[in-house]
Design a protein around this motif. Structure first.
Motif, PDB file in Angstrom:
ATOM      1  N   ASP A  43     -30.301 -16.592 -30.137  1.00 56.40           N
ATOM      2  CA  ASP A  43     -30.119 -16.269 -28.721  1.00 56.40           C
ATOM      3  C   ASP A  43     -28.649 -16.133 -28.342  1.00 56.40           C
ATOM      4  O   ASP A  43     -28.332 -15.856 -27.181  1.00 56.40           O
ATOM      5  CB  ASP A  43     -30.761 -17.367 -27.845  1.00 56.40           C
ATOM      6  CG  ASP A  43     -32.269 -17.441 -28.048  1.00 56.40           C
ATOM      7  OD1 ASP A  43     -32.885 -16.371 -28.249  1.00 56.40           O
ATOM      8  OD2 ASP A  43     -32.816 -18.561 -28.013  1.00 56.40           O
ATOM      9  N   GLN A  44     -27.752 -16.340 -29.292  1.00 59.16           N
ATOM     10  CA  GLN A  44     -26.326 -16.263 -29.024  1.00 59.16           C
ATOM     11  C   GLN A  44     -25.796 -14.855 -29.267  1.00 59.16           C
ATOM     12  O   GLN A  44     -26.346 -14.094 -30.059  1.00 59.16           O
ATOM     13  CB  GLN A  44     -25.565 -17.249 -29.927  1.00 59.16           C
ATOM     14  CG  GLN A  44     -26.012 -18.694 -29.795  1.00 59.16           C
ATOM     15  CD  GLN A  44     -25.644 -19.288 -28.455  1.00 59.16           C
ATOM     16  OE1 GLN A  44     -24.574 -19.026 -27.922  1.00 59.16           O
ATOM     17  NE2 GLN A  44     -26.543 -20.103 -27.904  1.00 59.16           N
ATOM     18  N   SER A  45     -24.706 -14.515 -28.586  1.00 62.91           N
ATOM     19  CA  SER A  45     -24.040 -13.236 -28.859  1.00 62.91           C
ATOM     20  C   SER A  45     -23.322 -13.335 -30.196  1.00 62.91           C
ATOM     21  O   SER A  45     -23.042 -14.433 -30.697  1.00 62.91           O
ATOM     22  CB  SER A  45     -23.029 -12.924 -27.752  1.00 62.91           C
ATOM     23  OG  SER A  45     -21.954 -13.851 -27.788  1.00 62.91           O
ATOM     24  N   TRP A  46     -22.994 -12.155 -30.763  1.00 64.66           N
ATOM     25  CA  TRP A  46     -22.284 -12.152 -32.042  1.00 64.66           C
ATOM     26  C   TRP A  46     -20.893 -12.770 -31.896  1.00 64.66           C
ATOM     27  O   TRP A  46     -20.411 -13.449 -32.807  1.00 64.66           O
ATOM     28  CB  TRP A  46     -22.186 -10.742 -32.597  1.00 64.66           C
ATOM     29  CG  TRP A  46     -21.598 -10.681 -33.985  1.00 64.66           C
ATOM     30  CD1 TRP A  46     -20.449 -10.075 -34.370  1.00 64.66           C
ATOM     31  CD2 TRP A  46     -22.157 -11.269 -35.164  1.00 64.66           C
ATOM     32  NE1 TRP A  46     -20.244 -10.243 -35.709  1.00 64.66           N
ATOM     33  CE2 TRP A  46     -21.284 -10.975 -36.222  1.00 64.66           C
ATOM     34  CE3 TRP A  46     -23.314 -12.022 -35.422  1.00 64.66           C
ATOM     35  CZ2 TRP A  46     -21.517 -11.393 -37.529  1.00 64.66           C
ATOM     36  CZ3 TRP A  46     -23.545 -12.452 -36.722  1.00 64.66           C
ATOM     37  CH2 TRP A  46     -22.653 -12.134 -37.763  1.00 64.66           C
ATOM     38  N   ALA A  47     -20.254 -12.579 -30.760  1.00 63.80           N
ATOM     39  CA  ALA A  47     -18.954 -13.204 -30.507  1.00 63.80           C
ATOM     40  C   ALA A  47     -19.080 -14.728 -30.541  1.00 63.80           C
ATOM     41  O   ALA A  47     -18.182 -15.423 -31.028  1.00 63.80           O
ATOM     42  CB  ALA A  47     -18.384 -12.744 -29.170  1.00 63.80           C
ATOM     43  N   SER A  48     -20.200 -15.259 -30.044  1.00 61.12           N
ATOM     44  CA  SER A  48     -20.418 -16.700 -30.085  1.00 61.12           C
ATOM     45  C   SER A  48     -20.601 -17.183 -31.520  1.00 61.12           C
ATOM     46  O   SER A  48     -20.113 -18.255 -31.897  1.00 61.12           O
ATOM     47  CB  SER A  48     -21.649 -17.076 -29.255  1.00 61.12           C
ATOM     48  OG  SER A  48     -21.454 -16.771 -27.886  1.00 61.12           O
ATOM     49  N   SER A  54     -15.622 -20.018 -36.611  1.00 61.63           N
ATOM     50  CA  SER A  54     -14.212 -20.401 -36.552  1.00 61.63           C
ATOM     51  C   SER A  54     -14.056 -21.912 -36.395  1.00 61.63           C
ATOM     52  O   SER A  54     -13.208 -22.545 -37.053  1.00 61.63           O
ATOM     53  CB  SER A  54     -13.519 -19.679 -35.398  1.00 61.63           C
ATOM     54  OG  SER A  54     -12.166 -20.057 -35.306  1.00 61.63           O
ATOM     55  N   LYS A  55     -14.876 -22.515 -35.544  1.00 56.10           N
ATOM     56  CA  LYS A  55     -14.810 -23.963 -35.348  1.00 56.10           C
ATOM     57  C   LYS A  55     -15.238 -24.712 -36.604  1.00 56.10           C
ATOM     58  O   LYS A  55     -14.654 -25.745 -36.962  1.00 56.10           O
ATOM     59  CB  LYS A  55     -15.677 -24.360 -34.158  1.00 56.10           C
ATOM     60  CG  LYS A  55     -15.131 -23.868 -32.812  1.00 56.10           C
ATOM     61  CD  LYS A  55     -16.072 -24.204 -31.668  1.00 56.10           C
ATOM     62  CE  LYS A  55     -15.520 -23.669 -30.347  1.00 56.10           C
ATOM     63  NZ  LYS A  55     -16.456 -23.918 -29.223  1.00 56.10           N
ATOM     64  N   CYS A  56     -16.250 -24.196 -37.276  1.00 58.78           N
ATOM     65  CA  CYS A  56     -16.678 -24.807 -38.535  1.00 58.78           C
ATOM     66  C   CYS A  56     -15.559 -24.737 -39.569  1.00 58.78           C
ATOM     67  O   CYS A  56     -15.321 -25.692 -40.321  1.00 58.78           O
ATOM     68  CB  CYS A  56     -17.933 -24.108 -39.069  1.00 58.78           C
ATOM     69  SG  CYS A  56     -19.448 -24.442 -38.148  1.00 58.78           S
ATOM     70  N   GLN A 310     -29.086  -9.943 -33.053  1.00 67.90           N
ATOM     71  CA  GLN A 310     -27.864  -9.393 -32.473  1.00 67.90           C
ATOM     72  C   GLN A 310     -28.035  -7.925 -32.095  1.00 67.90           C
ATOM     73  O   GLN A 310     -27.482  -7.446 -31.112  1.00 67.90           O
ATOM     74  CB  GLN A 310     -26.686  -9.553 -33.457  1.00 67.90           C
ATOM     75  CG  GLN A 310     -26.364 -11.005 -33.817  1.00 67.90           C
ATOM     76  CD  GLN A 310     -26.138 -11.853 -32.604  1.00 67.90           C
ATOM     77  OE1 GLN A 310     -25.552 -11.392 -31.634  1.00 67.90           O
ATOM     78  NE2 GLN A 310     -26.599 -13.099 -32.637  1.00 67.90           N
ATOM     79  N   ARG A 311     -28.830  -7.204 -32.864  1.00 68.00           N
ATOM     80  CA  ARG A 311     -29.035  -5.773 -32.572  1.00 68.00           C
ATOM     81  C   ARG A 311     -29.836  -5.580 -31.298  1.00 68.00           C
ATOM     82  O   ARG A 311     -29.732  -4.540 -30.642  1.00 68.00           O
ATOM     83  CB  ARG A 311     -29.748  -5.122 -33.754  1.00 68.00           C
ATOM     84  CG  ARG A 311     -28.903  -5.052 -35.022  1.00 68.00           C
ATOM     85  CD  ARG A 311     -29.622  -4.324 -36.135  1.00 68.00           C
ATOM     86  NE  ARG A 311     -29.700  -2.893 -35.832  1.00 68.00           N
ATOM     87  CZ  ARG A 311     -30.323  -2.017 -36.611  1.00 68.00           C
ATOM     88  NH1 ARG A 311     -30.925  -2.403 -37.703  1.00 68.00           N
ATOM     89  NH2 ARG A 311     -30.355  -0.743 -36.295  1.00 68.00           N
ATOM     90  N   ARG A 312     -30.642  -6.588 -30.943  1.00 66.40           N
ATOM     91  CA  ARG A 312     -31.444  -6.459 -29.739  1.00 66.40           C
ATOM     92  C   ARG A 312     -30.641  -6.751 -28.472  1.00 66.40           C
ATOM     93  O   ARG A 312     -31.117  -6.511 -27.366  1.00 66.40           O
ATOM     94  CB  ARG A 312     -32.652  -7.409 -29.819  1.00 66.40           C
ATOM     95  CG  ARG A 312     -33.676  -7.019 -30.888  1.00 66.40           C
ATOM     96  CD  ARG A 312     -34.966  -7.780 -30.671  1.00 66.40           C
ATOM     97  NE  ARG A 312     -34.792  -9.197 -30.856  1.00 66.40           N
ATOM     98  CZ  ARG A 312     -35.014  -9.819 -32.008  1.00 66.40           C
ATOM     99  NH1 ARG A 312     -35.368  -9.140 -33.073  1.00 66.40           N
ATOM    100  NH2 ARG A 312     -34.851 -11.124 -32.103  1.00 66.40           N
ATOM    101  N   LYS A 313     -29.442  -7.316 -28.637  1.00 66.35           N
ATOM    102  CA  LYS A 313     -28.650  -7.702 -27.466  1.00 66.35           C
ATOM    103  C   LYS A 313     -27.917  -6.501 -26.871  1.00 66.35           C
ATOM    104  O   LYS A 313     -27.551  -5.594 -27.557  1.00 66.35           O
ATOM    105  CB  LYS A 313     -27.646  -8.794 -27.858  1.00 66.35           C
ATOM    106  CG  LYS A 313     -28.358 -10.096 -28.234  1.00 66.35           C
ATOM    107  CD  LYS A 313     -27.365 -11.192 -28.484  1.00 66.35           C
ATOM    108  CE  LYS A 313     -28.061 -12.472 -28.898  1.00 66.35           C
ATOM    109  NZ  LYS A 313     -29.014 -12.965 -27.915  1.00 66.35           N
TER     110      LYS A 313
END
Length: 313
Positions: A43-48, A54-56, A310-313
């Protein structure tokens, strides 16, 4: 230590300290799997997703920088007492790097054609990090296979797993024509051949290695021509692909015999993993599931589900 692990800064090196860092890395790896492969990420955007990765990565690097000097696997060391400990930490660290960056190892321009230039740059860098981690795993081993030495110096109980993780990443990149690894596709073929050579050498005493050799040899034959490469004939599976190589008989000196390795690694039967539906058809293999520990009982999302969402967003 540079990473700021102050609670153990003054502790003298010991095997208990090693296990502490193993436990911390295991916890980090669980977080990576939970954040990047559990169903809520769909349910997250690809940017998320990029931000979570990055945080990991920041946490993983803090772990590495906090290692006591004696456990620093990135530097050449004369100490032999903790050589296996360093190898264990190195293989586990690069394993986490591969898992963390695996979602970016595909043709993003086809999956998300409207992604920004900055986003594509992030995807490219993460894909290269994934391939570099696979290369680092293979570079940890000598060019000439020596299973006896490997069992003495490495986490032998997990080597088939680590090698197949690296092989899976290389095969995936070769399957898309080495679009991310811009140095040389043939370089990837040579790296994969080295891993296959090790699996071949291990196969006489390890049925899991035998199966891994069979699968990786077959896949490399398929993907190497995509970058103008060709697998060494000596690495080809010698019999029907649905049969394992028979175990070598014991010899007087024990070489090539399971008796020579009373603690020879017994790995799981990888065929128990069902193929996943990924976005690169050639790589529908059980090993992509094995790479992530993707199993219906874990509730983890596969990379294909992530990209489809992501493609559905």
């Amino acid at each position: 230590s540079p990473g700021g692990d102050t609670e153990v800064d003054n502790v003298a090196p010991n095997i208990g300290l090693f296990f502490l860092y193993v436990a911390k890395l295991s916890a980090l790896n669980d977080d990576i799997l939970r954040q990047l492969y559990r169903p809520p990420v769909l349910d997250q955007s690809w940017a998320s997703v990029q931000s979570m990765r990055s945080k990991c990565h920041e946490r993983l690097e803090r772990w590495r920088l906090a290692l006591p000097a004696i456990f620093d696997f990135t530097k050449s060391q004369q100490d032999r007492e903790y050589s296996r400990a360093r190898m264990c930490l190195a293989f586990s660290y690069y394993s986490s790097m591969m898992i963390m960056n695996r979602p970016f190892l595909c043709k993003m321009e086809r999956k998300m054609p409207n992604e920004s230039e900055r986003g594509r740059g992030i995807d490219q860098a993460n894909a290269v990090s994934c391939i570099s981690a696979a290369r680092s795993v293979i570079d940890l081993l000598p060019d000439q296979p020596n299973p006896v030495g490997m069992y003495e110096e490495t986490p032998w109980w997990n080597m088939v797993h680590h090698l197949m993780q690296a092989v899976t990443i290389l095969m995936l990149e070769l399957s898309v024509g080495a679009t991310h690894w811009r140095n040389s596709g043939k370089e990837l073929v040579h790296m994969a051949e080295k891993a296959v050579r090790w699996l071949q050498a291990m196969s006489s005493d390890d049925m899991a290695a035998s199966r891994a050799w069979r699968l990786s040899s077959e896949l490399l034959q398929k993907v190497a021509p995509r970058v103008g490469g060709r697998i060494d004939d000596r690495l080809r599976w010698p019999g029907p692909l649905d049969q394992d190589v028979p175990m070598e008989p014991a010899t007087q000196d024990g070489s090539g015999s399971s008796d020579y390795f009373p603690l020879s690694p017994i790995s799981g039967d990888y065929t128990e993993y069902e193929p996943v539906t990924t976005w690169e058809p050639l790589m529908f293999t059980s090993y992509d599931n094995y790479l992530f520990g993707s199993d219906p009982s874990t509730g983890q999302a596969s990379p294909s589900q992530l990209h489809q969402a992501q493609r559905r967003k």
